[in-house]
Design a protein around this motif. Sequence first.
Motif, PDB file in Angstrom:
ATOM      1  N   GLN A  82       0.976  -1.071  -0.135  1.00 50.87           N
ATOM      2  CA  GLN A  82      -0.117  -0.003   0.084  1.00 50.87           C
ATOM      3  C   GLN A  82       0.866   1.087  -0.066  1.00 50.87           C
ATOM      4  OE1 GLN A  82      -3.426  -0.372  -0.023  1.00 50.87           O
ATOM      5  NE2 GLN A  82      -3.673   1.678  -0.243  1.00 50.87           N
ATOM      6  N   ASN A 114       1.968   6.545   5.684  1.00 49.18           N
ATOM      7  CA  ASN A 114       2.759   6.187   6.537  1.00 49.18           C
ATOM      8  C   ASN A 114       2.138   5.566   7.654  1.00 49.18           C
ATOM      9  OD1 ASN A 114       3.917   9.279   5.638  1.00 49.18           O
ATOM     10  ND2 ASN A 114       5.440   7.688   5.658  1.00 49.18           N
ATOM     11  N   TYR A 115       1.411   4.540   7.304  1.00 50.12           N
ATOM     12  CA  TYR A 115       0.495   3.694   8.368  1.00 50.12           C
ATOM     13  C   TYR A 115       1.203   3.397   9.519  1.00 50.12           C
ATOM     14  CZ  TYR A 115       1.783   0.842   4.336  1.00 50.12           C
ATOM     15  OH  TYR A 115       2.266   0.353   3.399  1.00 50.12           O
ATOM     16  N   ASP A 125       3.117   4.809  11.363  1.00 53.22           N
ATOM     17  CA  ASP A 125       3.430   5.767  12.510  1.00 53.22           C
ATOM     18  C   ASP A 125       2.150   5.795  13.091  1.00 53.22           C
ATOM     19  OD1 ASP A 125       6.047   6.598  11.934  1.00 53.22           O
ATOM     20  OD2 ASP A 125       5.589   7.875  10.307  1.00 53.22           O
ATOM     21  N   LEU A 126       0.994   5.393  13.083  1.00 53.59           N
ATOM     22  CA  LEU A 126      -0.221   5.280  13.607  1.00 53.59           C
ATOM     23  C   LEU A 126      -0.151   4.220  14.785  1.00 53.59           C
ATOM     24  CD1 LEU A 126      -3.222   5.582  11.088  1.00 53.59           C
ATOM     25  CD2 LEU A 126      -2.731   6.903  13.117  1.00 53.59           C
ATOM     26  N   ARG A 158      -6.643   7.296   3.010  1.00 52.84           N
ATOM     27  CA  ARG A 158      -5.771   7.969   2.209  1.00 52.84           C
ATOM     28  C   ARG A 158      -5.356   7.048   0.828  1.00 52.84           C
ATOM     29  NH1 ARG A 158      -1.747  11.983   1.989  1.00 52.84           N
ATOM     30  NH2 ARG A 158      -0.024  11.606   1.004  1.00 52.84           N
ATOM     31  N   MET A 159      -5.507   7.686  -0.285  1.00 60.34           N
ATOM     32  CA  MET A 159      -5.266   6.824  -1.360  1.00 60.34           C
ATOM     33  C   MET A 159      -5.939   5.411  -1.789  1.00 60.34           C
ATOM     34  SD  MET A 159      -3.326   9.157  -2.394  1.00 60.34           S
ATOM     35  CE  MET A 159      -2.850  10.691  -1.870  1.00 60.34           C
ATOM     36  N   THR A 160      -7.045   5.158  -1.438  1.00 62.42           N
ATOM     37  CA  THR A 160      -7.475   3.829  -1.363  1.00 62.42           C
ATOM     38  C   THR A 160      -9.067   3.827  -1.014  1.00 62.42           C
ATOM     39  OG1 THR A 160      -7.643   1.690  -0.504  1.00 62.42           O
ATOM     40  CG2 THR A 160      -6.939   3.134   1.075  1.00 62.42           C
ATOM     41  N   HIS A 189      -8.244   2.822  12.632  1.00 58.55           N
ATOM     42  CA  HIS A 189      -7.831   3.369  11.053  1.00 58.55           C
ATOM     43  C   HIS A 189      -7.762   1.897  10.075  1.00 58.55           C
ATOM     44  CE1 HIS A 189      -7.227   7.707  11.743  1.00 58.55           C
ATOM     45  NE2 HIS A 189      -7.283   7.403  12.689  1.00 58.55           N
ATOM     46  N   TRP A 190      -7.384   2.251   8.858  1.00 56.51           N
ATOM     47  CA  TRP A 190      -7.115   1.085   7.988  1.00 56.51           C
ATOM     48  C   TRP A 190      -7.862  -0.275   8.145  1.00 56.51           C
ATOM     49  CZ3 TRP A 190      -4.164   2.193   3.935  1.00 56.51           C
ATOM     50  CH2 TRP A 190      -3.871   3.417   3.970  1.00 56.51           C
ATOM     51  N   SER A 209      -3.824  13.297  11.998  1.00 62.14           N
ATOM     52  CA  SER A 209      -3.440  11.888  11.273  1.00 62.14           C
ATOM     53  C   SER A 209      -2.474  12.122  10.018  1.00 62.14           C
ATOM     54  CB  SER A 209      -4.468  11.086  10.977  1.00 62.14           C
ATOM     55  OG  SER A 209      -5.393  11.779  10.076  1.00 62.14           O
ATOM     56  N   THR A 217      -0.230  12.141   6.876  1.00 64.28           N
ATOM     57  CA  THR A 217      -0.010  11.211   5.988  1.00 64.28           C
ATOM     58  C   THR A 217      -0.403   9.696   6.317  1.00 64.28           C
ATOM     59  OG1 THR A 217       2.256  11.496   6.046  1.00 64.28           O
ATOM     60  CG2 THR A 217       1.445  12.543   4.436  1.00 64.28           C
ATOM     61  N   THR A 218      -0.355   9.583   7.517  1.00 59.66           N
ATOM     62  CA  THR A 218      -0.441   8.109   8.051  1.00 59.66           C
ATOM     63  C   THR A 218      -2.022   7.704   7.537  1.00 59.66           C
ATOM     64  OG1 THR A 218      -1.853   8.741  10.281  1.00 59.66           O
ATOM     65  CG2 THR A 218       0.595   8.520  10.090  1.00 59.66           C
ATOM     66  N   ASN A 234       3.720  14.279   7.185  1.00 60.91           N
ATOM     67  CA  ASN A 234       3.479  13.277   8.133  1.00 60.91           C
ATOM     68  C   ASN A 234       3.547  14.308   9.712  1.00 60.91           C
ATOM     69  OD1 ASN A 234       3.231  11.245  10.015  1.00 60.91           O
ATOM     70  ND2 ASN A 234       4.899   9.991   8.957  1.00 60.91           N
ATOM     71  N   HIS A 293       1.605  13.538  12.125  1.00 66.56           N
ATOM     72  CA  HIS A 293       1.211  12.678  13.267  1.00 66.56           C
ATOM     73  C   HIS A 293       2.726  12.202  13.922  1.00 66.56           C
ATOM     74  CE1 HIS A 293      -1.569  10.090  15.030  1.00 66.56           C
ATOM     75  NE2 HIS A 293      -0.682   9.166  15.152  1.00 66.56           N
ATOM     76  N   ARG A 294       3.767  11.700  13.050  1.00 66.99           N
ATOM     77  CA  ARG A 294       5.046  11.443  13.405  1.00 66.99           C
ATOM     78  C   ARG A 294       5.767  12.705  14.114  1.00 66.99           C
ATOM     79  NH1 ARG A 294       8.636   7.439  11.903  1.00 66.99           N
ATOM     80  NH2 ARG A 294      10.581   7.802  12.821  1.00 66.99           N
ATOM     81  N   TYR A 303       9.165  12.597   7.766  1.00 67.25           N
ATOM     82  CA  TYR A 303       9.378  11.674   9.053  1.00 67.25           C
ATOM     83  C   TYR A 303       8.657  10.432   8.416  1.00 67.25           C
ATOM     84  CZ  TYR A 303      11.460  15.023  12.223  1.00 67.25           C
ATOM     85  OH  TYR A 303      12.374  15.746  12.928  1.00 67.25           O
ATOM     86  N   GLY A 304       9.343   9.331   9.087  1.00 67.33           N
ATOM     87  CA  GLY A 304       8.584   8.274   8.665  1.00 67.33           C
ATOM     88  C   GLY A 304       8.744   7.653   7.223  1.00 67.33           C
ATOM     89  N   SER A 305       9.596   8.338   6.517  1.00 66.60           N
ATOM     90  CA  SER A 305       9.854   7.747   5.115  1.00 66.60           C
ATOM     91  C   SER A 305      11.371   7.997   4.683  1.00 66.60           C
ATOM     92  CB  SER A 305       9.035   8.548   4.219  1.00 66.60           C
ATOM     93  OG  SER A 305       9.540   9.037   3.033  1.00 66.60           O
ATOM     94  N   ARG A 313       1.194  14.171  -2.325  1.00 64.13           N
ATOM     95  CA  ARG A 313       0.013  13.658  -3.180  1.00 64.13           C
ATOM     96  C   ARG A 313      -1.221  13.660  -2.095  1.00 64.13           C
ATOM     97  NH1 ARG A 313       2.707   8.549  -5.778  1.00 64.13           N
ATOM     98  NH2 ARG A 313       3.493   9.978  -7.308  1.00 64.13           N
TER      99      ARG A 313
END
Lengths: 265, 602
Positions: free
Chosen positions: A254, A258-259, A261-262, B59-61, B107-108, B420, B422-423, B431, B433-434, B585-587, B594
């Motif tokens: 996916q 940045n899932y 980080d949740l 996000r994106m889905t 989430h998710w 939240s 980009t998480t 991001n 959140h991070r 952060y986180g990437s 995006r």
Amino acid sequence: MRSLSKTTTDADSLRGQIRDNSVRIIDVRRAEDYKKDHIPKSVNLPLAELLADDSPEKVLKIAQNLGIDDQTQVVVYDDTFGALASRVAWTLQYLGHSEVSLLDMTYSQWKGLGLETDNSETEISSKTHSIKLQPQIMSSAEYLEQVKEQKNVIVIDNRERLNFLEQHIPGAINIPYRTLASDDKILKPKEEMKRLLKNRNIPQDAEIITYCGSVGTLSGLAYYALKSADFPNVKLYVRSFKEWKGLNKPIVRQENANYWDLSAE
Amino acid sequence: MKLSTITKQSRQGRKPKINWGRVEESERFAETVKLFRQGKLDSDLFRRFRLQHGAYGTRMTDDYAMVRIKLPAGEVYPHQLEKIATLSEQYSIGSAHVSTRQNMQLHWVILEDVSEILRSLAEVGLTSREACGNAVRNVMCSPVAGVCPAEEFDVTPYAVATAKFFLRNPLNQSLPRKFKFNFTCCEKHGMARMVDIGLIPQIKTINGQPRRGFKIFMGGGLGNRSFVGHQLEDWTPEEDLLYTSIATIRIFDRLGDRKHMERNRMRYLVNEMGWEQFQTLILKERAIVRMTQSAIVKLSVDETPQKLESHIRISGFDDKSIPDGFSRWRKGNTFAQKQSGYYSVSITLEAGDITANQLRALADISKEFSAEGYARTGFVQDVYLRFVSEDDLPRLYSKLLEVGLANPGSLTMVHPIGCSGTTSCNLALTNSHRLAKEIQRKFIELKLDEDEDLRESSIKISGCPNSCGQHQIATLGFFGGGGRVDKDMYPVYQMSVGGRSDGETMLGVTVMRIPAKRVIPATLKLIEVFKNNKKPGEDFKNWIHKVITGHADSQVKSVNDIKQILLPFTETPSIEQDKDFYADYGSDSSYHTRTGKGECAA
Ligand code: SF4
């Protein structure tokens, strides 16, 4: 298709079977846990011992040494929400032993209900068993790759959501193993499981292949969950994602989020 | 509230009086998802239905949703926490998220599984109905209402009654846009001026009789454009609470902008019409509502005295066994309630995230330690345990420590808010959140929670100009965006200072854009400059306030001066010199923006 023996055995039935000596109970926990206490008359087969070599020849030997012949009723339990027990039960089924089911609860739950335990070793006299491999319940990486695009084939990944998001076999759907259980049983009631699968649009006549992270335990449990919900055509991709990655087969993730980080882990 | 009845602690924990859930809604949800997937339901209609039932896009889905569990007044009971824990493992990522509006979010979640969550929530009396979409959202209430030493009376029952009145009420099924209530306890703890309707309790003596009522504020709110609310009238008696609420929602429903998505919140209506005219309309409408509805509708305010449970105390904690860090934690995370001998404890969660195991531990801890037997979510992605006996604090601390819930500084600046980003949010640019988590870890390491000068200040971060992270009411606010050096993009934050939501509510003043990876050093630099310039007794919040309102009496006189000081942090290295600068952060890969369709979510 073989006759569908029941997927799980409840505590009452098992206690009945213990009384009439009509069952071989396999405890798949570690040897030291088994030694402390276990369900009376159970025998110990730590999962690791099976996984060390699960070729049919070796499994046959193990089964025979545990006193299992073609007719023996076998019930398997663990203390790992049924996943390890599932892997052992499935292996026996693959060998051709049809009379095998899972205790419908974990050992902790059994103890929590105050049911009998024992710490004496069970004496075993070995038996003779035949080999009638059941390829229709097993998937290899090659097989999975070959059929996964087919319309009636559904690949189910039973790892946790974040692991799935990060990488999975293309086209797979995710049913985390936690979804399979209820509060006090290793598997949800049949109707609930059916509802979940129906919501997911998984047709009863689909060919389903389950997989998880490495050795087919979590997906083994899913195998039995699907069986319990009357899905006749289920296969376990027993070497699972670890092998798939090792073989450099295609993987998807996916993207653009940045899932991780949740997670509060 | 009378604190008279003492009952024995039960093993299962206390159960809520109100069942917010409806199992039928879960069935309808499952069927509707089917119709949508089969192409038999238009995607806009489906989207509205989904939001009305508390499920956001992701996000994106289109495959995943976020389920927002409404907790009116933030109240959450032990068995509900346990259920949320299980649901997070079964259908989400094994953690839940506490939002700035006292919701808990999963989430998710696979869209097809949402109905299973709704069903399980209903089984424990919870709902996600109208947690999103154009409806009255979760009715907020100060997490310290009922225990706040400065409050005039406990507004909790009024908040709960308001939530009960509007939930599933036809009045509120298709408003021009979302509508938010916020009940606070006092001027300090809350944000009455930053919502559609904000309330502060006030007792007025009339003919020698003390009477309950409210200061009501309207038309405030944070967003792409933010406004501070106006006070409706000097004092609104409690009988008029419901009529005022209905009247306001009716006016908004009738006159609110349904065409322009970007300005359809009530604050724009107030702004366009002008406050006086809006105020007159509301007062007129209220008179009509009062006349036509008084016989039939009434808020059912539950006035039964709260039951406090006696504790089963396990032998005392002697001084030696008190774990390290206790006094630091006690100072930054607890305060004495107006009820003597009792403390309220705020549990800080990193950007509001909490694992399934922590939720279970929290369930046990609230049974064991809170004499009211449940927990409350707060306004800053935190959780409160109230009515904790002072003697129990050390033992509570060690329990929290065991499960990783004892981070210090919950009530200080080291506890930032991060939406939240980009998480999971479709609109996010960074991001956020991070970043909130990074700041918290760094600041705790630097022991900034122990710095009295920073205690009253706040840091709030949004991942885009929408203010789900409430950056505009923060002492230091940040919202995310993208910067560029030639063709290479890097994440940046627009920084603002001096925002606040108390009695002197104001929006932060924009300073400058700071690259994401420089936010922490720039913040530390500003703190250092403050330390060098402050007058004795002056804290960070007040110092900033003086700077931006032109009352500064130190070297730093204006926002412009702050800008000059922070300028070095805006320098951009080339991507060859500093690859990390170009990654959020986180990437670990290079940054690019995006975004998808907006349904934001703090
Ligand atoms: S829309 Fe809201 S939640 Fe999403 S990034 Fe922007 S501020 Fe954060």
